[in-house]
Every structure is written in structure tokens, then in C-alpha cells.
Design a protein around this motif. Structure first.
Motif, PDB file in Angstrom:
ATOM      1  N   VAL A  62       0.860  -1.185   0.000  1.00 13.39           N
ATOM      2  CA  VAL A  62       0.000   0.000   0.000  1.00 13.39           C
ATOM      3  C   VAL A  62       0.896   1.234   0.000  1.00 13.39           C
ATOM      4  O   VAL A  62       1.851   1.315   0.788  1.00 13.39           O
ATOM      5  CB  VAL A  62      -0.926   0.026   1.230  1.00 13.39           C
ATOM      6  CG1 VAL A  62      -1.831   1.264   1.190  1.00 13.39           C
ATOM      7  CG2 VAL A  62      -1.765  -1.243   1.302  1.00 13.39           C
ATOM      8  N   LEU A  63       0.621   2.172  -0.904  1.00 12.36           N
ATOM      9  CA  LEU A  63       1.317   3.459  -0.884  1.00 12.36           C
ATOM     10  C   LEU A  63       0.759   4.218   0.317  1.00 12.36           C
ATOM     11  O   LEU A  63      -0.318   4.805   0.257  1.00 12.36           O
ATOM     12  CB  LEU A  63       1.095   4.205  -2.192  1.00 12.36           C
ATOM     13  CG  LEU A  63       1.546   3.445  -3.454  1.00 12.36           C
ATOM     14  CD1 LEU A  63       1.262   4.261  -4.704  1.00 12.36           C
ATOM     15  CD2 LEU A  63       3.021   3.083  -3.381  1.00 12.36           C
ATOM     16  N   THR A  90       8.213  12.024  -8.722  1.00 13.38           N
ATOM     17  CA  THR A  90       9.391  11.581  -7.986  1.00 13.38           C
ATOM     18  C   THR A  90       8.988  10.828  -6.721  1.00 13.38           C
ATOM     19  O   THR A  90       9.565   9.781  -6.384  1.00 13.38           O
ATOM     20  CB  THR A  90      10.271  12.791  -7.616  1.00 13.38           C
ATOM     21  OG1 THR A  90      10.685  13.443  -8.824  1.00 13.38           O
ATOM     22  CG2 THR A  90      11.498  12.364  -6.837  1.00 13.38           C
ATOM     23  N   ALA A  91       7.990  11.348  -6.018  1.00 17.22           N
ATOM     24  CA  ALA A  91       7.513  10.661  -4.819  1.00 17.22           C
ATOM     25  C   ALA A  91       6.967   9.279  -5.166  1.00 17.22           C
ATOM     26  O   ALA A  91       7.272   8.284  -4.487  1.00 17.22           O
ATOM     27  CB  ALA A  91       6.436  11.503  -4.136  1.00 17.22           C
ATOM     28  N   PHE A  92       6.180   9.183  -6.225  1.00 15.75           N
ATOM     29  CA  PHE A  92       5.630   7.894  -6.637  1.00 15.75           C
ATOM     30  C   PHE A  92       6.721   6.948  -7.135  1.00 15.75           C
ATOM     31  O   PHE A  92       6.678   5.740  -6.879  1.00 15.75           O
ATOM     32  CB  PHE A  92       4.566   8.093  -7.723  1.00 15.75           C
ATOM     33  CG  PHE A  92       3.206   8.427  -7.183  1.00 15.75           C
ATOM     34  CD1 PHE A  92       2.631   7.678  -6.184  1.00 15.75           C
ATOM     35  CD2 PHE A  92       2.484   9.499  -7.689  1.00 15.75           C
ATOM     36  CE1 PHE A  92       1.371   7.982  -5.682  1.00 15.75           C
ATOM     37  CE2 PHE A  92       1.232   9.811  -7.208  1.00 15.75           C
ATOM     38  CZ  PHE A  92       0.675   9.052  -6.202  1.00 15.75           C
ATOM     39  N   ASP A 105      -7.191   7.778   3.242  1.00 16.79           N
ATOM     40  CA  ASP A 105      -7.340   6.975   2.030  1.00 16.79           C
ATOM     41  C   ASP A 105      -6.519   5.689   2.116  1.00 16.79           C
ATOM     42  O   ASP A 105      -7.031   4.582   1.906  1.00 16.79           O
ATOM     43  CB  ASP A 105      -6.911   7.769   0.788  1.00 16.79           C
ATOM     44  CG  ASP A 105      -7.487   9.164   0.752  1.00 16.79           C
ATOM     45  OD1 ASP A 105      -8.514   9.386   1.413  1.00 16.79           O
ATOM     46  OD2 ASP A 105      -6.911  10.024   0.068  1.00 16.79           O
ATOM     47  N   SER A 106      -5.224   5.843   2.407  1.00 18.99           N
ATOM     48  CA  SER A 106      -4.338   4.684   2.421  1.00 18.99           C
ATOM     49  C   SER A 106      -4.619   3.759   3.603  1.00 18.99           C
ATOM     50  O   SER A 106      -4.478   2.537   3.487  1.00 18.99           O
ATOM     51  CB  SER A 106      -2.874   5.135   2.439  1.00 18.99           C
ATOM     52  OG  SER A 106      -2.596   5.925   3.581  1.00 18.99           O
ATOM     53  N   VAL A 107      -5.028   4.320   4.725  1.00 15.14           N
ATOM     54  CA  VAL A 107      -5.309   3.486   5.892  1.00 15.14           C
ATOM     55  C   VAL A 107      -6.536   2.610   5.655  1.00 15.14           C
ATOM     56  O   VAL A 107      -6.546   1.428   6.002  1.00 15.14           O
ATOM     57  CB  VAL A 107      -5.499   4.363   7.148  1.00 15.14           C
ATOM     58  CG1 VAL A 107      -5.964   3.514   8.328  1.00 15.14           C
ATOM     59  CG2 VAL A 107      -4.193   5.062   7.493  1.00 15.14           C
ATOM     60  N   VAL A 108      -7.566   3.169   5.062  1.00 15.51           N
ATOM     61  CA  VAL A 108      -8.767   2.377   4.752  1.00 15.51           C
ATOM     62  C   VAL A 108      -8.420   1.244   3.786  1.00 15.51           C
ATOM     63  O   VAL A 108      -8.870   0.102   3.955  1.00 15.51           O
ATOM     64  CB  VAL A 108      -9.879   3.276   4.177  1.00 15.51           C
ATOM     65  CG1 VAL A 108     -10.992   2.441   3.567  1.00 15.51           C
ATOM     66  CG2 VAL A 108     -10.443   4.183   5.268  1.00 15.51           C
ATOM     67  N   LEU A 109      -7.613   1.524   2.776  1.00 13.81           N
ATOM     68  CA  LEU A 109      -7.227   0.479   1.827  1.00 13.81           C
ATOM     69  C   LEU A 109      -6.417  -0.618   2.512  1.00 13.81           C
ATOM     70  O   LEU A 109      -6.620  -1.813   2.244  1.00 13.81           O
ATOM     71  CB  LEU A 109      -6.415   1.086   0.681  1.00 13.81           C
ATOM     72  CG  LEU A 109      -7.137   2.075  -0.228  1.00 13.81           C
ATOM     73  CD1 LEU A 109      -6.220   2.522  -1.365  1.00 13.81           C
ATOM     74  CD2 LEU A 109      -8.420   1.469  -0.805  1.00 13.81           C
ATOM     75  N   LEU A 121      -1.376  -0.658  -4.096  1.00 16.73           N
ATOM     76  CA  LEU A 121      -2.684  -0.026  -3.939  1.00 16.73           C
ATOM     77  C   LEU A 121      -2.498   1.471  -3.738  1.00 16.73           C
ATOM     78  O   LEU A 121      -1.708   1.906  -2.900  1.00 16.73           O
ATOM     79  CB  LEU A 121      -3.440  -0.616  -2.756  1.00 16.73           C
ATOM     80  CG  LEU A 121      -3.901  -2.070  -2.871  1.00 16.73           C
ATOM     81  CD1 LEU A 121      -4.746  -2.449  -1.663  1.00 16.73           C
ATOM     82  CD2 LEU A 121      -4.674  -2.318  -4.155  1.00 16.73           C
ATOM     83  N   SER A 122      -3.247   2.249  -4.504  1.00 22.49           N
ATOM     84  CA  SER A 122      -3.164   3.709  -4.443  1.00 22.49           C
ATOM     85  C   SER A 122      -4.522   4.289  -4.083  1.00 22.49           C
ATOM     86  O   SER A 122      -5.562   3.803  -4.531  1.00 22.49           O
ATOM     87  CB  SER A 122      -2.691   4.259  -5.793  1.00 22.49           C
ATOM     88  OG  SER A 122      -2.828   5.667  -5.843  1.00 22.49           O
ATOM     89  N   GLY A 123      -4.488   5.363  -3.296  1.00 23.54           N
ATOM     90  CA  GLY A 123      -5.731   6.025  -2.896  1.00 23.54           C
ATOM     91  C   GLY A 123      -6.190   7.106  -3.843  1.00 23.54           C
ATOM     92  O   GLY A 123      -7.109   7.867  -3.514  1.00 23.54           O
TER      93      GLY A 123
END
Length: 788
Positions: free
Chosen positions: A384-385, A487-489, A391-395, A639-641
Motif C-alpha cells: 500500500v502506498l 518523484t515521490a511515486f 485513504d491509504s489506511v482504509v485500503l 494499492l493507491s488512494g
């Protein structure tokens, strides 16, 4: 997931947009062959990182005559094996007589041979059978722990085979219906429509290329060409990248990523370029192909036509919507939300439905995920990103239900810094701190799961080393904002960092009450939570109803509710103090609100000092070599939010729109956000994350989730009367609380470029400050591009 593309050469094109080659003598023909060889080589190499399991596959179709007229089509694919026991090589070759050919098959070119080719880059999670009366979608992913309805016989095998069958069936039926139709234009148009309708029944992230040869209408008459058509496009949201380049006369290039040629080759291609003054014209002329459209290109003329993908809605979503409306006692077309009690009740019901749909969306994307072969016993199949935001915590929480219990789940968090971070725990960026808080809560909530917190700490020196490569893969985008986000991604997708243990994280995480610890080096809050009680100025957000407009004429900015002696915003306060400072001959520093130690001139002095120290630290080789990487996540699924903020008003600009013009304007803006995701976000993100041989999946952009959020009232998705961190993405915050994660449910949104601190370290080095680096400013490189 794959990298796909093709190079089409029109050796004697006469269509508009694809002029003829300069000459037709033998030397010119050899010259063009050299150009095509260069392009095909670079296209194959550019696609290889996206499909490391079966890289650099290609197949050629061509027709030529004795006078050098004709066409040549080379289709490319590199395959990342994601589903099924055996990887399927691409391009997939098949003929309309029903035969399935292996990769070594080569047709003899006569009229009886109708060899077709398919390149499929994406995932089919559900699809609708053509004869389905109830409208339910068939699931292609089954969860071993659950008994799911409507499971297809194709479940858990490569969906490329299914797509090939859907296309074959659609074309075969269309050709049967038009067998006696003598009008070639109508015959081709019906075939085009059949392909579009077949693909519209597929729900998932995808892009595609299909080559279908034409039947010759006059047999083997001398000088005639059979030709054919290339169909290509992206899914309705554009979740997979696909670019086009038509800058070279007589040549069309389409690819998942931009292809960059060398300087020497650019000079050779200059003869074929419409912009003769630019030897780099080909590299600079890639364009995003719009989403949700099936394009058709004639290989003889280069002429294109298009059909929009029809929208197919899952009948199960309509059923859930109907039940929601009935249980809420609401009319199906008008939602009356004036009563607060009714509104609260409806919000809870809507959150329940969203939770069910999100859970399905996550299951489709993580169940039966491929385990990395390099570490089959301990490797994570899903990552998970992980920004630590809602967003990311729910995923991550929903993934826990569907990923096998014996597998870890990687939580990848990226943070940037200049020079040495000074502590083993790494730089304390806003996203890093938020991720630590959320990680600890998830460890308490689901202690049996092996949550692997992977801290990716990137020194700015490493950004500069990869700058040219990142700029190439985000092409045609070139703004500083796109570079920072990309760059972050890119580094997050690389997944190379250090696993942080629970004990280490607990030592570096302050409590919510200790706000002085939760500040950065400039006394700015690292995290902002919803301010429900309206306490003190240090509360991290303000209710919109206590703000007031600056008193200076013409200024539309907000002034602090109290404290400023002029009743002005920070900028205008400085302007108003200017004449007084000039009269006194020194800085007046009259306003206690805008001239304390945390703002104004004192803050600027400390800022310049810190930037100077960071820049000097960036030049130290010791700071980088001292960093060691303990792990690299091998999970193929990321997984991305992306999509949550755009649909549920999560960005600060959404609140500004509401404050200016209310809910109708906000509704219009959210619709626009979804429509332009393909060009602003998704293509770029796909190119960056897939560059490491991994596949990004977007549960918030699942067709069922998008349909539900589109059809419910905006007031159930957000409530802008509540403060930031509470009213934005209100429905998702309710979902988070339902599944037991509360730590992140009141965090205020930070975009990834700010939360990871890439904007801070990158923009200051190029523009002097983040304020000077506007979102649309073109990215400025700091180092030489080097040799080709």
C-alpha cells in the motif's frame, strides 16, 4: 500488466496528418528502414521495465509492392505476469477462423489468412455477459475465504485469454451480420462498434491495441492491398497510460511510455519531421490519448475514427442504491437533506454502502495476488502506498481481510530530505509522522497481521541522479508539480528502504497533546487535525465561519479573526507597515499577529539559514553513503488512494470553491476532476509506478464505487460547514470509524508532494522557495543531461 505499443509506417501515405515520405528512391527507402529500426529498438527497450516476465516481444505485419509502396506495422509488448499459473505471451495472435496461434506463427499473407493481434495492458475484474438479462457483472477474482456469487469459469486465470475471446466473438458476429454488405465504410463502422461494445462490458484498469486485417474485396488483383485497422484506447477513466506521436511524416508511434531517441538518431529523423528546425522534435511531441474512446486507424491511409465506450452499470450497484433510497425514505430523484436528524441517518447508511463497495473493490485487486518468486515464503504480495492519511489506511485495513493471513502487507512511506537526516529513524516529514501514528493503531487493531512499515528515506542527491529518467517517463508532462509528484511515486514504487519496528516507531511518535513536538524545524505543525472545539490559535484548522476578509481594498484573502492590528492578511499587513518602517528608518514590527518569532522577518532569516545548511549538506558524499537499505519490497501489486479526494472533496481547493460559490459549484468541480484524471494524474502515475515492474491498482476508482459516489447527493459525501479534517471526505471518515481506524479519521489532507517534503527540497533548490514554484512552472533541471 504490460507495456504495449506499435510503430506504423505508411510508405506512400496520402492522408492528411500523415504526409508522404520525402522521396521513393532506394536510398530513401533504406533511410526510412534505418529510422524504423531505431524507433522499434527504443520502443522495445522503453517498454521492457513494465513487463520483466516476458520482455521485448514484437510481431510485424506488412504489405509491399515492387515500387516501394505499402505499409509496415510492428506491434510490441512486454508482459508482467499477474494472474494464472502460466504467463500469456503478447501480442496474442489469433485468426478469425477460430485458430489460436503461438508467438512463432507467421501468416502467409494470402486472402484466406486473417491473422489478428491483441495487446492487453490491464486487469478485467468483472465483466457482463452479452446475453445477461439481469445485468449482473461476473466476477473474475474469487476469494478462497468467501463464497462469492456470479464467479466466472475464467476466475483466477489470465484475463488476456478472456479479452481475446470477447474480441473474437464480437468481430465474428459483426462480420456475419455484414457479410452481404457491399459498403466497406459501413462494414468497418459496424466492426468498430462491436469492439467498443465488447470492451464496454469489461470493468477494470486497461489500455489495449488490436490489429484486425481487412478482407480483400477484389481477390488478388495486381497492385491492391488488403490492409486492415488498428484499434486502440484506454478504459473510461484512463487508469492505464497510452501515448501517441505523429510528429514524423508517414510514421505513427503509440506506446505506454514516451520513447526517447538519441541525438544522432534525431538528426537522421529530422528529414521526416514537420518541424525541421528542431532535431529533438520526435521526443517532444508525445501526447496523452484521451480516456474512454476506442480509436480506429486505417493502416493504408493513417485516417482515424473514434467511438466512445458505452457506459455499463453493474445491476448490483443499482440494487444497493435502491435499497439505500428505500431505507432512507427518500425520493429517487430528490434527496431532502434539510433535516439534520435525517441527514445524519442517511450519512450513516451511505457510509455502510460505500464500505461494502470498497471492500469488494479491494478484494478484486488483492485476492489471488502473485507472491514474489524471489522470496516465496516471506515476501509480500500486496503493498500500500501508505501516507498515513485516511485513504491509504482504509485500503490497508480492507486488504487485511482478503490477503492470506500468513503473508505480510507492505506499508510503503516515502520521505525526502537534504543531507543527512541526523537520526536513524529518518526525516520527520508530515506523511512519515502520520504513517507512524496510523501504523501503531493498525498494529493494535490487527496484531496478528505482519504489517511491514517500509521507510523510504530519499536524500536529494538521489533525486538528482534519477532526474533525467523521471522526466522521460512523465513525458509529455513537464511541470515542477508533475515532477515532484512523480518523484515521490517513483521512489515509493521502487520500495527500497528500511523496515521500522514497532518499538522504534513508538519512540519517535509524540502524543496528540504534545503539539510542540509535532512541529517541524520552522515551528510549523507537521500534522493538522480537525479542530472540533475551536481552541487556541495553535489548533490546526479554522472554521470557515470565524474567518473574515482582509480590510485592504481589492484583497480577497482571509484575515485572522483577531490579533492583527490592521485587520489584514499577512501580505497586506506587511504592506501597511511599510510606510511606518520607512518613517522610522527600521522595521516597525507593530503587529503582534504577523511579526512574532514564528512569522515575518525572523522566520525568513531562519528559513534562509536552514536552506543554506541543507544545500551544503547535500554536497557531502558522506551523508548519502552512510545510508543503508535493508529491504526492497517485491510486491507486484501497489494499492493507491487516487480518486478519493477527487470524488469526496478532499483537497483544500474544494473548500475554497465551496466558500466562493456553494455546493453547486463544488459539484461541478468534482465532476470536472474525475473527467480530467486521465490527463492530470493517472497516466503519469501509471508510468512512474509501473517503471519498476509493478502494477498500480485504484480501488477508489472501481466502476461500482465511482457509480455510487456519482449518484448520491454531495452533502452525504462532504459537509463543508464542518472544519477541515472532518467535513471533507465525511463519508470516508465514517467508513474509517466503522472498520475501527480512528487515528487518521481527523487528519487534514496534505498532497503527496508536500506531505513527503519533495516539494520543499526540490522547489527551494530550483526556485529559491516553494512560493515561487507554481504548479504549472516548467521543471528546471539542475544537472547536465549527460551523454546519450
Amino acid at each position: 500488466m504490460c507495456g504495449i505499443g506499435f510503430i506504423l509506417s505508411l510508405l506512400d501515405s496520402v492522408s492528411d496528418g500523415a504526409p508522404s515520405s520525402p522521396t521513393t528512391d532506394d536510398s530513401a527507402t533504406n533511410y526510412e528502414v534505418g529510422v524504423l529500426n531505431d524507433l522499434n529498438h527504443h520502443l522495445s527497450e522503453a517498454l521492457a521495465p513494465r513487463g520483466p516476465d516476458i520482455p521485448r516481444r514484437q510481431f510485424n505485419f506488412s504489405e509491399n509492392s515492387s515500387n516501394n509502396k505499402g505499409w509496415s506495422l510492428t506491434i510490441h509488448a512486454s508482459v508482467l505476469h499477474m494472474r494464472g499459473e502460466v504467463a500469456v505471451e503478447q501480442p496474442v495472435l489469433f485468426s478469425l477462423d477460430g485458430a489460436f496461434h503461438d508467438q512463432n506463427y507467421c501468416g502467409d499473407g494470402d486472402d484466406g489468412d486473417l491473422t489478428c493481434a491483441l495487446c492487453w495492458n490491464g486487469e478485467c475484474y468483472t465483466y457482463k455477459k452479452e446475453d445477461a438479462i439481469d445485468g449482473n457483472m461476473v466476477e473474475l477474482i474469487s476469494d478462497n475465504d468467501q463464497c462469492q456469487p456470479f464467479i466466472s469459469e475464467h476466475a483466477n486465470i489470465s484475463d488476456t485469454t478472456l479479452i481475446k475471446q470477447l474480441i473474437f466473438s464480437a468481430i465474428s458476429v459483426a462480420r456475419t451480420e455484414i457479410f452481404h454488405d457491399k459498403n466497406e465504410i459501413q462494414r468497418v463502422a459496424k466492426e468498430h462498434d462491436a469492439i467498443a461494445r465488447a470492451l464496454s462490458r469489461v470493468h477494470g484498469e486497461f489500455s489495449f491495441i488490436i490489429f484486425i486485417p481487412s478482407k480483400s474485396s477484389d481477390g488478388k488483383a495486381s497492385g491492391s492491398f488488403r490492409g486492415g485497422h488498428i484499434y486502440y484506447g484506454r478504459d473510461s477513466l484512463g487508469r492505464r497510460s497510452l501515448l501517441v506521436n505523429k510528429s514524423l511524416r508517414g510514421i505513427v508511434a503509440i506506446s505506454s511510455v514516451a520513447v526517447e531517441t538519441k541525438s544522432s538518431e534525431n538528426l537522421k529523423m529530422q528529414t521526416y519531421c514537420d518541424n525541421i528546425e528542431s532535431s529533438n522534435s520526435f521526443n517532444m511531441n508525445w501526447e496523452e490519448i484521451p480516456a474512454g474512446i476506442v480509436y480506429r486507424m486505417d493502416v493504408l491511409s493513417g485516417v482515424t475514427a473514434s467511438i466512445r465506450l458505452p457506459k455499463i452499470v453493474n445491476a448490483e450497484v443499482d440494487r444497493l442504491l435502491s435499497e439505500f433510497v428505500e431505507s432512507s425514505c427518500l425520493d429517487t430523484s430528490i434527496f431532502d437533506l434539510s433535516d439534520e436528524v435525517t441527514k445524519q441517518s442517511n450519512s450513516e447508511r451511505a457510509a455502510c454502502v460505500l464500505l461494502e463497495l470498497l471492500d469488494r473493490a479491494v478484494r478484486r485487486r488483492v485476492a489471488q495476488a502473485p507472491i514474489p518468486s524471489s522470496n516465496a515464503t516471506k515476501g509480500a504480495s500486496v503493498a500500500v502506498l501508505f501516507s498515513g492519511g485516511i485513504d491509504s489506511v482504509v485500503l490497508a485495513a480492507l486488504s487485511n481481510t482478503h490477503v492470506p493471513k500468513n503473508q505480510p502487507i507492505d506499508l510503503i512511506n516515502v520521505s525526502f530530505h537534504v543531507g543527512s537526516s541526523g537520526v536513524r529513524s529518518g526525516p520527520q516529514s508530515p506523511d512519515r509522522l502520520a504513517a507512524k501514528l496510523s501504523y501503531l493503531e493498525m498494529k493494535r487493531r490487527w496484531p496478528e497481521r505482519d504489517w511491514r512499515f517500509i521507510a523510504v528515506d530519499v536524500p536529494y542527491e538521489e533525486v538528482l541522479k534519477n532526474e533525467k529518467h523521471i522526466l522521460r517517463i512523465i513525458s509529455p508532462l513537464d511541470s515542477t508539480m508533475d515532477f515532484n509528484i512523480a518523484t515521490a511515486f517513483w521512489f515509493a514504487g521502487l520500495g527500497q528502504g528500511r523496515i521500522m519496528g514497532r518499538g522504534e516507531i513508538e519512540e519517535t511518535v509524540p502524543s496528540h497533546s504534545n503539539k510542540s513536538v509535532m512541529k517541524g524545524g520552522l515551528d510549523e505543525p507537521l500534522l493538522r487535525f480537525a479542530n472540533k472545539n475551536g481552541e487556541s490559535k495553535q489548533a490546526f484548522c479554522k472554521k470557515s465561519n470565524v474567518q473574515r476578509q482582509c480590510v485592504r481594498m481589492g484583497c480577497t484573502r482571509s484575515a485572522p479573526p483577531d490579533g492583527c492590528i490592521f485587520g489584514a492578511c499577512r501580505f497586506c499587513c506587511g504592506k501597511l507597515q511599510g510606510p511606518i518602517s520607512s518613517f522610522l528608518g527600521k522595521a516597525a514590527r507593530l503587529c503582534p499577529e504577523h511579526n512574532d518569532n514564528n512569522t515575518g522577518a525572523a522566520r525568513k532569516i531562519r528559513l534562509r539559514s536552514e536552506v543554506t545548511q541543507e544545500r551544503s549538506g547535500a554536497m557531502s558524499s558522506e551523508s548519502y553513503t552512510a545510508i543503508s537499505f535493508d529491504i526492497r519490497s517485491r510486491a507486484k501489486i501497489l494499492l493507491s488512494g487516487v480518486g478519493a479526494d477527487e470524488q469526496m472533496a478532499g483537497y483544500g481547493r474544494h473548500r475554497s470553491t465551496f466558500e466562493r460559490s456553494g455546493y453547486p459549484a463544488l459539484q461541478s468541480e468534482l465532476r470536472m476532476e474525475i473527467k480530467r484524471l486521465w490527463t492530470r494524474n493517472l497516466g503519469r502515475d501509471d508510468r512512474c509506478l509501473s517503471d519498476h515492474g509493478k502494477e498500480t491498482r485504484f480501488p477508489f476508482l472501481d466502476e461500482d464505487v465511482v457509480t455510487f459516489l456519482e449518484k448520491i447527493p454531495l452533502e452525504l459525501k462532504c459537509d463543508m460547514s464542518l472544519p477541515a479534517g472532518e467535513g471533507d471526505k465525511l463519508i470516508l471518515r465514517r467508513v474509517a470509524r466503522m472498520i475501527g481506524v480512528n487515528e487518521c479519521s481527523s487528519l487534514v489532507k496534505r498532497a503527496i508532494q508536500f506531505g513527503s517534503r519533495i516539494a520543499r527540497v526540490s522547489d527551494k533548490s530550483r526556485f529559491g522557495s516553494q512560493r515561487q514554484a507554481t504548479g504549472q512552472a516548467k521543471h528546471r533541471t539542475l544537472i547536465s543531461s549527460g551523454n546519450d
